[in-house]
Design a protein around this motif. Structure first.
Motif, PDB file in Angstrom:
ATOM      1  N   ILE A 192      14.571  -4.185  -3.172  1.00 28.87           N
ATOM      2  CA  ILE A 192      14.895  -2.972  -2.419  1.00 28.87           C
ATOM      3  C   ILE A 192      13.632  -2.172  -2.080  1.00 28.87           C
ATOM      4  O   ILE A 192      13.491  -1.655  -0.970  1.00 28.87           O
ATOM      5  N   LYS A 193      12.698  -2.089  -3.019  1.00 31.18           N
ATOM      6  CA  LYS A 193      11.425  -1.387  -2.756  1.00 31.18           C
ATOM      7  C   LYS A 193      10.685  -2.029  -1.590  1.00 31.18           C
ATOM      8  O   LYS A 193      10.156  -1.337  -0.715  1.00 31.18           O
ATOM      9  N   ALA A 194      10.624  -3.352  -1.576  1.00 25.58           N
ATOM     10  CA  ALA A 194       9.948  -4.056  -0.481  1.00 25.58           C
ATOM     11  C   ALA A 194      10.669  -3.805   0.845  1.00 25.58           C
ATOM     12  O   ALA A 194      10.026  -3.569   1.872  1.00 25.58           O
ATOM     13  N   GLU A 195      11.987  -3.841   0.824  1.00 25.01           N
ATOM     14  CA  GLU A 195      12.756  -3.597   2.052  1.00 25.01           C
ATOM     15  C   GLU A 195      12.556  -2.165   2.551  1.00 25.01           C
ATOM     16  O   GLU A 195      12.456  -1.936   3.762  1.00 25.01           O
ATOM     17  N   ASP A 196      12.480  -1.222   1.640  1.00 26.33           N
ATOM     18  CA  ASP A 196      12.229   0.168   2.033  1.00 26.33           C
ATOM     19  C   ASP A 196      10.869   0.300   2.713  1.00 26.33           C
ATOM     20  O   ASP A 196      10.740   1.012   3.715  1.00 26.33           O
ATOM     21  N   ARG A 197       9.866  -0.381   2.189  1.00 26.87           N
ATOM     22  CA  ARG A 197       8.536  -0.365   2.821  1.00 26.87           C
ATOM     23  C   ARG A 197       8.572  -0.998   4.205  1.00 26.87           C
ATOM     24  O   ARG A 197       7.935  -0.511   5.134  1.00 26.87           O
ATOM     25  N   LEU A 198       9.321  -2.087   4.330  1.00 26.76           N
ATOM     26  CA  LEU A 198       9.417  -2.793   5.612  1.00 26.76           C
ATOM     27  C   LEU A 198      10.213  -2.009   6.649  1.00 26.76           C
ATOM     28  O   LEU A 198       9.953  -2.113   7.843  1.00 26.76           O
ATOM     29  N   GLY A 199      11.234  -1.322   6.179  1.00 30.80           N
ATOM     30  CA  GLY A 199      12.114  -0.623   7.098  1.00 30.80           C
ATOM     31  C   GLY A 199      13.284  -1.476   7.559  1.00 30.80           C
ATOM     32  O   GLY A 199      14.003  -1.109   8.484  1.00 30.80           O
TER      33      GLY A 199
END
Length: 146
Positions: free
Chosen positions: A25-32
């Motif tokens: 989820i953290k990675a997806e939040d960074r990616l958008g």
């Protein structure tokens, strides 16, 4: 999500590391945006890590944080010339490192299954299909005809 969809890859030939959903989820939040459905399933069931095969290859399912760094061209990937051609097509996501500077990508336009590409050559219709093939021969796609 079908439980144990990727269970066949859990064997002593490979080395995978558990991934917490929060890290995804953290990675997806960074990616958008969210990772493709099939890649998320793989991460949550298996994790990330190495397909053992050719000793001169890396054969690594990249972790979400590394995929994010590559996609956003951050950290050590900021000026990586090996990524220039990959991101001319914004509909592709690097997810697997064959060797240093050689990556496989997923088609982000696929909904349930993610087509896998080696440069511009489609080598599998899904991550599951790719894993089944690479589990048998980690270099199968290098000899595929166009």
């Amino acid at each position: 999500m079908r439980l144990n969809k990727f269970n066949f890859i859990k064997n002593s030939h490979h080395e995978f590391y558990e991934l917490k959903e929060n890290d995804l989820i953290k990675a997806e939040d960074r990616l958008g945006f969210r990772f493709p459905k099939e890649l998320r399933e793989f991460y949550l069931e298996i994790g990330y890590g190495f397909i053992r095969g050719n000793k001169s290859a890396i054969n690594r399912f990249l972790d979400p944080a590394t995929i994010t760094d590559i996609t956003l061209r951050e950290d050590i990937y900021e000026f990586d010339p090996d990524l220039d051609d990959i991101y001319e097509d914004e509909d592709r996501l690097v997810f697997y490192e064959v060797n240093e500077g050689v990556y496989l990508t997923l088609d982000l336009n696929d909904t349930d299954k993610s087509s896998v590409f080696f440069f511009d050559k489609k080598i599998a219709d899904s991550i599951e299909g790719f894993i089944k093939k690479v589990d048998q021969n980690d270099r199968y796609f290098e000899d595929m005809e166009d």
